[in-house]
Design a protein around this motif. Structure first.
Motif, PDB file in Angstrom:
ATOM      1  N   SER A  59       0.727  -1.187  -0.176  1.00  0.00           N
ATOM      2  CA  SER A  59      -0.322  -0.479  -0.068  1.00  0.00           C
ATOM      3  C   SER A  59       1.054   1.069   0.079  1.00  0.00           C
ATOM      4  O   SER A  59       0.619   2.513  -0.272  1.00  0.00           O
ATOM      5  CB  SER A  59      -1.082  -0.144   1.107  1.00  0.00           C
ATOM      6  OG  SER A  59      -0.355  -0.903   2.100  1.00  0.00           O
ATOM      7  N   LYS A  60       1.880   1.155  -0.060  1.00  0.00           N
ATOM      8  CA  LYS A  60       2.928   2.448  -0.050  1.00  0.00           C
ATOM      9  C   LYS A  60       2.696   3.765  -0.788  1.00  0.00           C
ATOM     10  O   LYS A  60       2.233   2.876  -2.253  1.00  0.00           O
ATOM     11  CB  LYS A  60       4.414   1.582  -0.369  1.00  0.00           C
ATOM     12  CG  LYS A  60       4.952   1.177  -2.022  1.00  0.00           C
ATOM     13  CD  LYS A  60       5.955   1.063  -1.810  1.00  0.00           C
ATOM     14  CE  LYS A  60       6.185   0.615  -3.344  1.00  0.00           C
ATOM     15  NZ  LYS A  60       7.530  -0.091  -3.397  1.00  0.00           N
ATOM     16  N   GLN A  61       2.199   4.656  -1.060  1.00  0.00           N
ATOM     17  CA  GLN A  61       1.996   5.322  -2.354  1.00  0.00           C
ATOM     18  C   GLN A  61       0.894   5.646  -3.049  1.00  0.00           C
ATOM     19  O   GLN A  61       0.798   6.540  -3.920  1.00  0.00           O
ATOM     20  CB  GLN A  61       3.901   5.711  -2.626  1.00  0.00           C
ATOM     21  CG  GLN A  61       4.660   5.549  -2.588  1.00  0.00           C
ATOM     22  CD  GLN A  61       6.122   5.955  -3.812  1.00  0.00           C
ATOM     23  OE1 GLN A  61       6.878   4.295  -3.403  1.00  0.00           O
ATOM     24  NE2 GLN A  61       5.850   6.604  -4.606  1.00  0.00           N
ATOM     25  N   VAL A 115       3.200 -13.477  -1.590  1.00  0.00           N
ATOM     26  CA  VAL A 115       4.216 -12.317  -2.412  1.00  0.00           C
ATOM     27  C   VAL A 115       3.347 -11.316  -2.236  1.00  0.00           C
ATOM     28  O   VAL A 115       2.016 -11.107  -1.741  1.00  0.00           O
ATOM     29  CB  VAL A 115       3.230 -13.230  -3.856  1.00  0.00           C
ATOM     30  CG1 VAL A 115       3.857 -15.046  -3.948  1.00  0.00           C
ATOM     31  CG2 VAL A 115       1.168 -13.382  -3.712  1.00  0.00           C
ATOM     32  N   ARG A 116       3.636 -10.022  -2.389  1.00  0.00           N
ATOM     33  CA  ARG A 116       3.926  -8.764  -2.091  1.00  0.00           C
ATOM     34  C   ARG A 116       3.128  -8.111  -4.023  1.00  0.00           C
ATOM     35  O   ARG A 116       4.476  -7.489  -4.538  1.00  0.00           O
ATOM     36  CB  ARG A 116       5.360  -8.243  -1.631  1.00  0.00           C
ATOM     37  CG  ARG A 116       6.192  -8.932  -0.572  1.00  0.00           C
ATOM     38  CD  ARG A 116       7.434  -8.304  -0.284  1.00  0.00           C
ATOM     39  NE  ARG A 116       8.582  -8.047  -1.424  1.00  0.00           N
ATOM     40  CZ  ARG A 116       9.453  -9.050  -1.746  1.00  0.00           C
ATOM     41  NH1 ARG A 116       9.439  -9.795  -1.042  1.00  0.00           N
ATOM     42  NH2 ARG A 116       9.715  -8.196  -3.332  1.00  0.00           N
ATOM     43  N   VAL A 117       2.529  -7.929  -3.431  1.00  0.00           N
ATOM     44  CA  VAL A 117       1.765  -7.234  -4.618  1.00  0.00           C
ATOM     45  C   VAL A 117       0.956  -5.910  -4.649  1.00  0.00           C
ATOM     46  O   VAL A 117       0.027  -5.553  -3.781  1.00  0.00           O
ATOM     47  CB  VAL A 117       0.922  -7.845  -5.244  1.00  0.00           C
ATOM     48  CG1 VAL A 117      -0.096  -7.658  -6.883  1.00  0.00           C
ATOM     49  CG2 VAL A 117       0.942  -9.241  -6.005  1.00  0.00           C
ATOM     50  N   THR A 164      -1.460   2.289 -10.365  1.00  0.00           N
ATOM     51  CA  THR A 164      -0.248   3.259 -10.358  1.00  0.00           C
ATOM     52  C   THR A 164       0.318   3.984  -9.089  1.00  0.00           C
ATOM     53  O   THR A 164      -1.142   4.144  -8.625  1.00  0.00           O
ATOM     54  CB  THR A 164      -0.222   3.989 -11.515  1.00  0.00           C
ATOM     55  OG1 THR A 164      -0.536   3.437 -13.043  1.00  0.00           O
ATOM     56  CG2 THR A 164       0.555   5.139 -11.516  1.00  0.00           C
ATOM     57  N   ARG A 165       1.300   4.150  -8.538  1.00  0.00           N
ATOM     58  CA  ARG A 165       1.839   4.772  -7.198  1.00  0.00           C
ATOM     59  C   ARG A 165       1.722   6.307  -7.505  1.00  0.00           C
ATOM     60  O   ARG A 165       1.789   6.445  -8.777  1.00  0.00           O
ATOM     61  CB  ARG A 165       2.313   4.040  -6.427  1.00  0.00           C
ATOM     62  CG  ARG A 165       2.467   3.010  -6.368  1.00  0.00           C
ATOM     63  CD  ARG A 165       3.542   2.698  -5.594  1.00  0.00           C
ATOM     64  NE  ARG A 165       5.162   1.781  -6.490  1.00  0.00           N
ATOM     65  CZ  ARG A 165       5.156   0.476  -6.285  1.00  0.00           C
ATOM     66  NH1 ARG A 165       3.647  -0.223  -6.252  1.00  0.00           N
ATOM     67  NH2 ARG A 165       5.673  -0.149  -7.151  1.00  0.00           N
ATOM     68  N   LEU A 166       1.167   6.796  -6.324  1.00  0.00           N
ATOM     69  CA  LEU A 166       1.280   8.706  -6.436  1.00  0.00           C
ATOM     70  C   LEU A 166       2.903   8.530  -6.489  1.00  0.00           C
ATOM     71  O   LEU A 166       3.276   7.667  -5.409  1.00  0.00           O
ATOM     72  CB  LEU A 166       0.954   9.328  -5.703  1.00  0.00           C
ATOM     73  CG  LEU A 166      -0.877   8.722  -5.406  1.00  0.00           C
ATOM     74  CD1 LEU A 166      -1.629   9.477  -4.059  1.00  0.00           C
ATOM     75  CD2 LEU A 166      -1.236   9.508  -6.448  1.00  0.00           C
TER      76      LEU A 166
HETATM   77  C1  LIG Z   1       6.631  -1.869  -3.705  1.00  0.00           C
HETATM   78  C2  LIG Z   1       7.090  -2.833  -3.935  1.00  0.00           C
HETATM   79  C3  LIG Z   1       6.678  -4.170  -4.189  1.00  0.00           C
HETATM   80  C4  LIG Z   1       5.234  -4.276  -5.035  1.00  0.00           C
HETATM   81  O1  LIG Z   1       5.941  -4.114  -6.516  1.00  0.00           O
HETATM   82  P1  LIG Z   1       5.023  -3.698  -7.391  1.00  0.00           P
HETATM   83  O2  LIG Z   1       5.205  -4.460  -8.699  1.00  0.00           O
HETATM   84  O3  LIG Z   1       3.810  -2.299  -7.648  1.00  0.00           O
HETATM   85  O4  LIG Z   1       3.087  -5.190  -7.256  1.00  0.00           O
HETATM   86  C5  LIG Z   1       7.018  -5.964  -3.745  1.00  0.00           C
HETATM   87  N1  LIG Z   1       8.081  -5.316  -2.562  1.00  0.00           N
HETATM   88  C6  LIG Z   1       8.745  -4.207  -2.910  1.00  0.00           C
HETATM   89  C7  LIG Z   1      10.002  -4.675  -1.953  1.00  0.00           C
HETATM   90  C8  LIG Z   1       8.247  -3.275  -3.286  1.00  0.00           C
HETATM   91  O5  LIG Z   1       8.868  -2.142  -2.566  1.00  0.00           O
END
Ligand SMILES: *Cc1c(COP(=O)(O)O)cnc(C)c1O
Length: 224
Positions: free
Chosen positions: A36-38, A211-213, A220-222
């Motif tokens: 959820s960053k940005q 998984v980090r999505v 798209t992030r701000l």
């Molecule tokens: C921002 C980030 C993600 C997510 O990236 P997306 O391409 O937007 O899915 C995953 N892992 C890390 C460490 C990140 O900094």
């Protein structure tokens, strides 16, 4: 990716379930970390309304601003720090996060061990591995991983649950996922955090438990 977070979440969740099944793993054994960053508040709240509870952030201060109140309202929230951590923020990080995926040096491990004592919480800790050995990227070199993992336990008493990696941009990710999974296996670690929007299904095939999505869920992030 649509502009509707609930729709995106449902699509990503379905792909995770299918990839987990195809890999012959138990259903529910892959956790979606919604990064959820940005992202604007309305998208965060849409994800919460859709039932998402596990979120990833890469900056302590940004996460404090976003999550301190929301967490008080949602006790089942699970927050993961997936970005680099400065030792002087170790206490804040231990106080806020349920998991810190980016342990990458002894000075930080020492600060975290101290913070665990003072704060009285022990988040889940992962060691970040720099599988591509990129000079600008955080993480322990693969050849140093086993010794580093052993020292965290013996010297600092930090329980390490697993490993995390961010493969180099523009390279096939498969070999990096395989390398991370091998490091986890030979060190007896259960948690493997790898795979992002573009490659999370591949990561699951190689054994990702988390998984980090980000953009695949929120769009798209701000800019910062
Ligand atoms: C921002 C980030 C993600 C997510 O990236 P997306 O391409 O937007 O899915 C995953 N892992 C890390 C460490 C990140 O900094």
């Amino acid at each position: 990716v649509t502009t509707d977070v609930g729709t995106n979440l449902a699509a990503v969740t379905a792909k995770i379930a299918e990839a987990t099944r195809a890999a012959g793993r138990a259903s529910g054994s892959t956790t979606l970390v919604a990064v959820s960053k940005q992202q604007p508040d309305d998208r965060i709240d849409a994800a919460l309304a859709a039932g998402q509870r596990v979120f990833g952030e890469n900056r302590v201060q940004e996460a404090q601003g976003r999550w301190t109140e929301r967490r008080a309202a949602k006790p089942d929230l699970h927050l993961r720090l997936i970005g680099p951590l400065q030792s002087n923020k170790a206490r804040d990080a231990v106080a806020l996060f349920d998991a810190i995926d980016s342990v990458d040096r002894e000075s930080l491990a020492s600060a975290l061990a101290d913070a665990v004592q003072r704060v009285g919480r022990h988040p889940q800790f992962l060691v970040q591995i720099n599988t591509g050995e990129e000079p600008q990227k955080a993480g322990v070199a693969p050849r140093d991983a086993d010794a580093f993992l052993g020292r965290l336990d013996r010297t600092f008493g930090l329980r390490i649950a697993g490993v995390m990696c961010i493969p180099p941009v523009g390279e096939p990710a498969g070999p990096h996922f395989a390398l991370l999974a091998a490091i986890a296996r030979r060190n007896g670690l259960d948690v493997i955090s790898m795979g992002m929007s573009e490659d999370f299904e591949l990561a699951i095939r190689f054994g990702a438990t988390h998984v980090r999505v980000g953009s695949g869920v929120f769009g798209t992030r701000l800019p910062r």
